[in-house]
Design a protein around this motif. Structure first.
Motif, PDB file in Angstrom:
ATOM      1  N   LYS A   1       4.783  -9.731  -7.539  1.00  0.00           N
ATOM      2  CA  LYS A   1       4.161 -10.100  -6.237  1.00  0.00           C
ATOM      3  C   LYS A   1       5.110 -10.713  -5.352  1.00  0.00           C
ATOM      4  O   LYS A   1       6.049 -11.436  -5.803  1.00  0.00           O
TER       5      LYS A   1
ATOM      6  N   SER B   1       0.325  -9.099   0.762  1.00  0.00           N
ATOM      7  CA  SER B   1       0.186  -7.907   0.459  1.00  0.00           C
ATOM      8  C   SER B   1       0.239  -7.048   1.545  1.00  0.00           C
ATOM      9  O   SER B   1      -0.112  -7.369   2.782  1.00  0.00           O
ATOM     10  N   TYR B   2       0.767  -5.746   1.616  1.00  0.00           N
ATOM     11  CA  TYR B   2       0.936  -4.910   2.595  1.00  0.00           C
ATOM     12  C   TYR B   2      -0.008  -3.566   2.483  1.00  0.00           C
ATOM     13  O   TYR B   2       0.052  -2.816   2.892  1.00  0.00           O
ATOM     14  N   ASP B   3      -0.861  -3.559   1.539  1.00  0.00           N
ATOM     15  CA  ASP B   3      -1.757  -2.732   1.277  1.00  0.00           C
ATOM     16  C   ASP B   3      -2.782  -2.415   2.121  1.00  0.00           C
ATOM     17  O   ASP B   3      -3.810  -3.354   1.959  1.00  0.00           O
ATOM     18  N   GLY B   4      -2.771  -1.539   2.936  1.00  0.00           N
ATOM     19  CA  GLY B   4      -3.657  -1.151   3.968  1.00  0.00           C
ATOM     20  C   GLY B   4      -3.621  -2.169   5.133  1.00  0.00           C
ATOM     21  O   GLY B   4      -4.630  -2.345   5.925  1.00  0.00           O
TER      22      GLY B   4
END
Length: 62
Positions: free
Chosen positions: A35, A49-52
């Motif tokens: 992470k 987080s860069y997810d979406g």
């Protein structure tokens, strides 16, 4: 230069970056358990987080 010297240089660089971030009221980013974690000058940590899209969630160290 051997591996021990290289590890010491890396450790010193990380300590210097952490102190500079603290002095400028900023943050340092590092990876832990797969992470991306940001540690802010006040000690508060978030998981990034860069997810979406960009997200930053409180992180409790385990």
């Amino acid at each position: 230069m051997d591996i021990k010297q290289l590890e010491e240089i890396g450790k010193q660089a990380a300590e210097n970056a952490t102190q500079k971030a603290k002095d400028s009221n900023s943050f340092v980013s590092f990876s832990k358990d797969g992470k991306v974690i940001r540690k802010y000058a006040d000690g508060h940590m978030t998981e990034v987080s860069y997810d979406g899209g960009f997200k930053e969630l409180d992180y409790a160290e385990k």
